[in-house]
Each structure stands twice: as C-alpha cells, then as structure tokens.
Design an enzyme around this catalytic site. Structure first.
Site, PDB file in Angstrom:
ATOM      1  N   LYS A  10      62.817  -6.429  79.845  1.00 52.02           N
ATOM      2  CA  LYS A  10      62.037  -4.928  80.266  1.00 52.02           C
ATOM      3  C   LYS A  10      62.975  -4.060  80.319  1.00 52.02           C
ATOM      4  O   LYS A  10      64.422  -4.105  80.588  1.00 52.02           O
ATOM      5  CB  LYS A  10      61.015  -5.616  81.203  1.00 52.02           C
ATOM      6  CG  LYS A  10      59.793  -6.292  81.299  1.00 52.02           C
ATOM      7  CD  LYS A  10      58.781  -6.389  81.823  1.00 52.02           C
ATOM      8  CE  LYS A  10      57.380  -7.168  81.170  1.00 52.02           C
ATOM      9  NZ  LYS A  10      56.556  -7.087  83.318  1.00 52.02           N
ATOM     10  N   TYR A  50      49.438  -4.696  75.452  1.00 53.74           N
ATOM     11  CA  TYR A  50      49.058  -5.483  76.752  1.00 53.74           C
ATOM     12  C   TYR A  50      47.393  -5.158  76.658  1.00 53.74           C
ATOM     13  O   TYR A  50      46.717  -4.739  78.240  1.00 53.74           O
ATOM     14  CB  TYR A  50      50.120  -4.501  78.110  1.00 53.74           C
ATOM     15  CG  TYR A  50      50.687  -5.221  78.119  1.00 53.74           C
ATOM     16  CD1 TYR A  50      51.070  -6.689  79.415  1.00 53.74           C
ATOM     17  CD2 TYR A  50      52.329  -4.474  78.258  1.00 53.74           C
ATOM     18  CE1 TYR A  50      51.928  -6.789  79.144  1.00 53.74           C
ATOM     19  CE2 TYR A  50      53.464  -4.965  78.974  1.00 53.74           C
ATOM     20  CZ  TYR A  50      53.717  -6.372  79.310  1.00 53.74           C
ATOM     21  OH  TYR A  50      54.318  -6.612  79.446  1.00 53.74           O
ATOM     22  N   ASN A 113      59.693  -5.490  86.807  1.00 46.09           N
ATOM     23  CA  ASN A 113      59.886  -7.582  87.046  1.00 46.09           C
ATOM     24  C   ASN A 113      60.681  -8.387  85.980  1.00 46.09           C
ATOM     25  O   ASN A 113      60.574  -9.615  85.603  1.00 46.09           O
ATOM     26  CB  ASN A 113      58.428  -8.142  87.406  1.00 46.09           C
ATOM     27  CG  ASN A 113      57.684  -8.342  86.003  1.00 46.09           C
ATOM     28  OD1 ASN A 113      57.975  -7.638  85.169  1.00 46.09           O
ATOM     29  ND2 ASN A 113      56.549  -9.048  85.806  1.00 46.09           N
ATOM     30  N   HIS A 116      58.966 -11.090  80.504  1.00 52.04           N
ATOM     31  CA  HIS A 116      57.396 -11.078  80.400  1.00 52.04           C
ATOM     32  C   HIS A 116      57.830 -12.064  79.391  1.00 52.04           C
ATOM     33  O   HIS A 116      58.847 -12.231  78.077  1.00 52.04           O
ATOM     34  CB  HIS A 116      56.792  -9.866  78.957  1.00 52.04           C
ATOM     35  CG  HIS A 116      55.670 -10.152  78.405  1.00 52.04           C
ATOM     36  ND1 HIS A 116      54.710 -10.709  79.715  1.00 52.04           N
ATOM     37  CD2 HIS A 116      55.305 -11.121  77.169  1.00 52.04           C
ATOM     38  CE1 HIS A 116      53.531 -11.142  78.124  1.00 52.04           C
ATOM     39  NE2 HIS A 116      54.138 -11.650  77.303  1.00 52.04           N
ATOM     40  N   GLU A 127      51.853 -12.605  70.453  1.00 50.84           N
ATOM     41  CA  GLU A 127      52.206 -11.523  70.602  1.00 50.84           C
ATOM     42  C   GLU A 127      53.613 -11.944  69.480  1.00 50.84           C
ATOM     43  O   GLU A 127      54.016 -11.187  68.995  1.00 50.84           O
ATOM     44  CB  GLU A 127      53.314 -12.628  71.639  1.00 50.84           C
ATOM     45  CG  GLU A 127      51.473 -11.752  73.449  1.00 50.84           C
ATOM     46  CD  GLU A 127      51.956 -12.406  74.730  1.00 50.84           C
ATOM     47  OE1 GLU A 127      51.264 -12.070  75.203  1.00 50.84           O
ATOM     48  OE2 GLU A 127      53.448 -12.610  74.696  1.00 50.84           O
TER      49      GLU A 127
HETATM   50  P1  CMP Z   1      53.623  -9.237  82.656  1.00 47.14           P
HETATM   51  O1  CMP Z   1      54.249 -10.588  81.921  1.00 47.14           O
HETATM   52  O2  CMP Z   1      54.530  -8.286  81.485  1.00 47.14           O
HETATM   53  O3  CMP Z   1      52.344  -9.214  81.988  1.00 47.14           O
HETATM   54  C1  CMP Z   1      51.194  -8.084  82.610  1.00 47.14           C
HETATM   55  C2  CMP Z   1      52.536  -7.214  84.093  1.00 47.14           C
HETATM   56  O4  CMP Z   1      51.961  -6.345  84.502  1.00 47.14           O
HETATM   57  C3  CMP Z   1      52.883  -8.493  84.538  1.00 47.14           C
HETATM   58  O5  CMP Z   1      54.379  -9.046  83.622  1.00 47.14           O
HETATM   59  C4  CMP Z   1      53.396  -7.055  86.051  1.00 47.14           C
HETATM   60  O6  CMP Z   1      54.828  -6.526  85.272  1.00 47.14           O
HETATM   61  C5  CMP Z   1      52.245  -6.371  85.735  1.00 47.14           C
HETATM   62  N1  CMP Z   1      51.434  -6.291  87.101  1.00 47.14           N
HETATM   63  C6  CMP Z   1      51.876  -5.513  87.724  1.00 47.14           C
HETATM   64  N2  CMP Z   1      50.958  -5.762  88.280  1.00 47.14           N
HETATM   65  C7  CMP Z   1      50.193  -6.700  88.178  1.00 47.14           C
HETATM   66  C8  CMP Z   1      49.179  -8.051  89.309  1.00 47.14           C
HETATM   67  N3  CMP Z   1      48.821  -6.920  90.132  1.00 47.14           N
HETATM   68  N4  CMP Z   1      48.988  -8.950  88.650  1.00 47.14           N
HETATM   69  C9  CMP Z   1      49.232  -9.187  86.894  1.00 47.14           C
HETATM   70  N5  CMP Z   1      50.239  -8.278  86.596  1.00 47.14           N
HETATM   71  C10 CMP Z   1      50.927  -6.996  86.878  1.00 47.14           C
END
Ligand code: CMP
Length: 140
Positions: A10, A50, A113, A116, A127
């Site tokens: 990311k 998403y 974070n 992904h 995906e």
């Molecule tokens: P990712 O695996 O990319 O999939 C969706 C993303 O939404 C997740 O990582 C997080 O970075 C983001 N996100 C933000 N808030 C939440 C939440 N409460 N629960 C899950 N994903 C979240």
C-alpha cells in the site's frame, strides 16, 4: 496445493521504501512473484477493487488512502499461498498483529496497514483478474 494470491504493498509502505524488505519476506517464505506492477490507482479502480466494502463505514477513508500514492501490486504463487501470505501480513489492525509480521513491523494504523492480501482462494482469482490479464502472469 499450489495457489496464487493477490498482494498489494500500500501507499504507506511504498513511501517508507520497504518494497524490497517485504518482497524478501515473500521469497523467504517460499512465495514466488509471478506478476508485478507499480500503479497509482484511480478512484474508480480503488472503488472497484474494494467494492465488497462499499457499505462499510471505512470505505471512503480506505479509497482515499489507497489513491494517496502509488502501490506495488503482485501475484504470489506457492503452496497454500493465500493463507501463507495472510500469516506473513499479520492481523488487519497492526496493534493486533503478531510480532515479526509485516504489519507489526511496517504498518501504522488499520488504514495505513502496509499490505493487502486476498482472504480466500475464490477472492484471489477475482482480485488477480482485476489487475492482471492471464498473459501477464508468469508460471514459474
Ligand atoms: P485490506 O486487507 O486491504 O482490506 C480492506 C481494508 O480496509 C483493510 O485492509 C484495512 O486497511 C481497511 N480498514 C479500515 N478499517 C477497517 C475495519 N474496521 N475493518 C476491516 N478493515 C478496515
């Protein structure tokens, strides 16, 4: 079984200059990079990727973050690649991620974070097809 999964480094981790450190973790776990590209996603591309989260309260913040800078997108191949990559990443919230995982070491928040990874073999296929035509995935 031999699987493929979609991984995205990311914008936060690209900005931190840790693409190589994250690739090393994939390689040391036996995952091969079989397709890769750097890309600055458009809003429409991020929203489409998403789409399953469209109704979630964090959707807009997630999209804004994912278009804040370029990402590195790759297909990883290996035995049990979907689960193996999720183990390497650690929990979605870096505060809950186990020590030594990518998110524990490189992520700042649940939004920023670092990575992904597809959550199932079924979603991995969806995906991967979203970002890579089959001719750009190199069986190794
Ligand atoms: P990712 O695996 O990319 O999939 C969706 C993303 O939404 C997740 O990582 C997080 O970075 C983001 N996100 C933000 N808030 C939440 C939440 N409460 N629960 C899950 N994903 C979240």
């Amino acid at each position: 079984a031999l699987e493929r999964t979609l991984s995205i480094i990311k914008p936060d981790a690209v900005a931190k200059n840790v693409i190589g450190q994250i690739y090393t973790r994939f390689e040391q776990a036996g995952l091969k990079v079989v397709a890769a590209k750097m890309k600055h996603l458009s809003r429409a591309e991020a929203e489409g990727f998403y789409a399953v989260h469209r109704e979630r309260p964090f959707f807009n913040a997630l999209v804004e973050f994912m278009i804040s800078g370029p990402v590195m997108i790759q297909v990883l191949e290996g035995e049990g690649a979907v689960l193996k990559n999720r183990e390497l990443m650690g929990a979605t919230n870096p505060k809950e991620a186990a020590p030594g995982t990518i998110r524990a070491d490189f992520a700042d928040s649940i939004d920023a974070n670092a990575v992904h990874g597809s959550d199932s073999l079924e979603n991995a296929a969806i995906e991967i097809a979203y970002f890579f035509p089959a001719t750009d995935v190199y069986a190794r």
